[in-house]
Motif scaffolding. Structure first.
Motif, short mmCIF file in Angstrom:
data_model
loop_
_atom_site.label_atom_id
_atom_site.label_comp_id
_atom_site.label_asym_id
_atom_site.label_seq_id
_atom_site.Cartn_x
_atom_site.Cartn_y
_atom_site.Cartn_z
N GLN A 73 0.84 -1.19 0.00
CA GLN A 73 0.00 0.00 0.00
C GLN A 73 0.88 1.25 0.00
OE1 GLN A 73 -3.45 0.09 -0.08
NE2 GLN A 73 -3.26 -2.11 -0.40
N LEU A 74 0.48 2.24 -0.76
CA LEU A 74 1.16 3.53 -0.79
C LEU A 74 0.58 4.40 0.31
CD1 LEU A 74 3.02 5.55 -2.38
CD2 LEU A 74 0.94 6.22 -3.60
N THR A 75 1.44 5.02 1.11
CA THR A 75 0.96 5.94 2.14
C THR A 75 1.53 7.33 1.86
OG1 THR A 75 2.79 5.47 3.64
CG2 THR A 75 0.84 4.12 3.88
N ILE A 76 0.76 8.33 2.19
CA ILE A 76 1.19 9.71 2.01
C ILE A 76 1.20 10.37 3.37
CG2 ILE A 76 0.66 11.93 0.94
CD1 ILE A 76 -0.70 10.32 -1.32
N GLU A 77 2.32 11.02 3.70
CA GLU A 77 2.47 11.68 4.99
C GLU A 77 2.72 13.16 4.78
OE1 GLU A 77 5.67 9.66 6.90
OE2 GLU A 77 4.56 7.78 7.09
N GLY A 78 2.25 13.96 5.71
CA GLY A 78 2.47 15.40 5.66
C GLY A 78 1.16 16.15 5.55
N GLU A 79 1.16 17.34 6.09
CA GLU A 79 -0.06 18.15 6.13
C GLU A 79 -0.23 18.96 4.84
OE1 GLU A 79 -2.21 18.72 8.93
OE2 GLU A 79 -1.29 17.06 9.99
N ALA A 80 0.74 19.82 4.55
CA ALA A 80 0.65 20.69 3.38
C ALA A 80 1.02 19.91 2.12
CB ALA A 80 1.58 21.89 3.55
N GLU A 81 0.36 20.23 1.03
CA GLU A 81 0.58 19.50 -0.22
C GLU A 81 2.05 19.47 -0.63
OE1 GLU A 81 -0.82 19.95 -4.79
OE2 GLU A 81 -2.37 20.13 -3.27
N LEU A 82 2.74 20.58 -0.48
CA LEU A 82 4.15 20.65 -0.90
C LEU A 82 5.08 19.92 0.06
CD1 LEU A 82 4.37 24.31 -2.24
CD2 LEU A 82 4.19 22.19 -3.55
N ASP A 83 4.61 19.61 1.26
CA ASP A 83 5.44 18.93 2.24
C ASP A 83 5.11 17.43 2.35
OD1 ASP A 83 6.83 21.23 2.97
OD2 ASP A 83 5.24 21.82 4.37
N GLN A 84 4.26 16.93 1.48
CA GLN A 84 3.87 15.53 1.56
C GLN A 84 4.94 14.63 0.96
OE1 GLN A 84 0.04 15.51 -0.38
NE2 GLN A 84 -1.01 15.65 1.58
N THR A 85 5.10 13.46 1.54
CA THR A 85 6.01 12.46 1.01
C THR A 85 5.26 11.13 0.88
OG1 THR A 85 6.78 11.87 3.23
CG2 THR A 85 8.07 13.52 2.03
N CYS A 86 5.65 10.36 -0.10
CA CYS A 86 5.06 9.05 -0.34
C CYS A 86 5.97 7.98 0.22
CB CYS A 86 4.86 8.80 -1.83
SG CYS A 86 3.71 9.92 -2.60
N HIS A 87 5.39 6.98 0.84
CA HIS A 87 6.12 5.84 1.38
C HIS A 87 5.39 4.56 1.00
CE1 HIS A 87 8.70 8.32 3.97
NE2 HIS A 87 7.62 9.05 4.15
N VAL A 88 6.15 3.50 0.88
CA VAL A 88 5.57 2.18 0.65
C VAL A 88 6.12 1.27 1.75
CG1 VAL A 88 5.25 0.27 -0.96
CG2 VAL A 88 5.47 2.62 -1.83
N PRO A 89 5.45 1.27 2.91
CA PRO A 89 5.92 0.44 4.02
C PRO A 89 6.02 -1.03 3.62
CG PRO A 89 4.18 1.93 4.74
CD PRO A 89 4.23 2.00 3.25
N GLY A 90 7.12 -1.65 3.99
CA GLY A 90 7.32 -3.05 3.70
C GLY A 90 8.01 -3.33 2.38
N ALA A 91 8.21 -2.30 1.57
CA ALA A 91 8.88 -2.52 0.28
C ALA A 91 10.35 -2.84 0.53
CB ALA A 91 8.77 -1.28 -0.60
N PHE A 92 10.87 -3.80 -0.22
CA PHE A 92 12.29 -4.14 -0.12
C PHE A 92 13.12 -2.99 -0.68
CE2 PHE A 92 16.23 -5.75 -1.84
CZ PHE A 92 16.71 -6.53 -0.80
N THR A 93 14.19 -2.65 0.02
CA THR A 93 15.11 -1.63 -0.48
C THR A 93 16.50 -2.22 -0.56
OG1 THR A 93 15.58 -0.73 1.71
CG2 THR A 93 13.77 0.29 0.49
N ALA A 94 17.22 -1.83 -1.60
CA ALA A 94 18.59 -2.31 -1.81
C ALA A 94 19.54 -1.12 -1.75
CB ALA A 94 18.71 -2.99 -3.17
#
Length: 117
Positions: A73-94
């Motif tokens: 699932q894609l999650t979006i964090e942050g209040e203001a539109e310009l300060d939002q970041t997208c995260h994908v919890p559990g995604a493998f990172t290399a």
């Protein structure tokens, strides 16, 4: 970097390109790693990458261990539109250190992409 479009519309060609004329991904990565190298004397960078596919409205981790694809699932964090970041919890990172490392990750993930029949 995201490419969106119908099956057979040329997304892979545009993003990857042939060896003789590399696509958008390679060009962006080469530029990014050039910036990282230029800043190395004053900044330390730790770069990690994920490789995800959106297919039939499912977000799939192409680097997940095992033979099955892991839906995320894609999650979006942050209040203001310009300060939002997208995260994908559990995604493998290399961890990667250069363009070649990233290309290696993309090559592995490419084996697990969904191709239309």
């Amino acid at each position: 970097v995201l490419a969106y479009g119908a099956t057979g519309s040329g997304k892979t060609h545009t993003m990857m390109g042939p060896v003789s004329n590399r696509g958008v991904n390679y060009r962006i990565l080469t530029e990014l790693m050039g910036i990282v190298a230029a800043r190395a004397p004053v900044q330390k960078h730790h770069i990690r990458v994920s490789l995800l596919e959106v297919y039939n409205e499912q977000l799939v981790d192409l680097l997940a261990e095992g033979t099955g694809k892991t839906a995320l699932q894609l999650t979006i964090e942050g209040e203001a539109e310009l300060d939002q970041t997208c995260h994908v919890p559990g995604a493998f990172t290399a961890a990667v250190h250069n363009v070649e490392d990233i290309v290696d990750v993309m090559t592995v993930g490419d084996c697990y992409r969904t191709f239309a029949a």
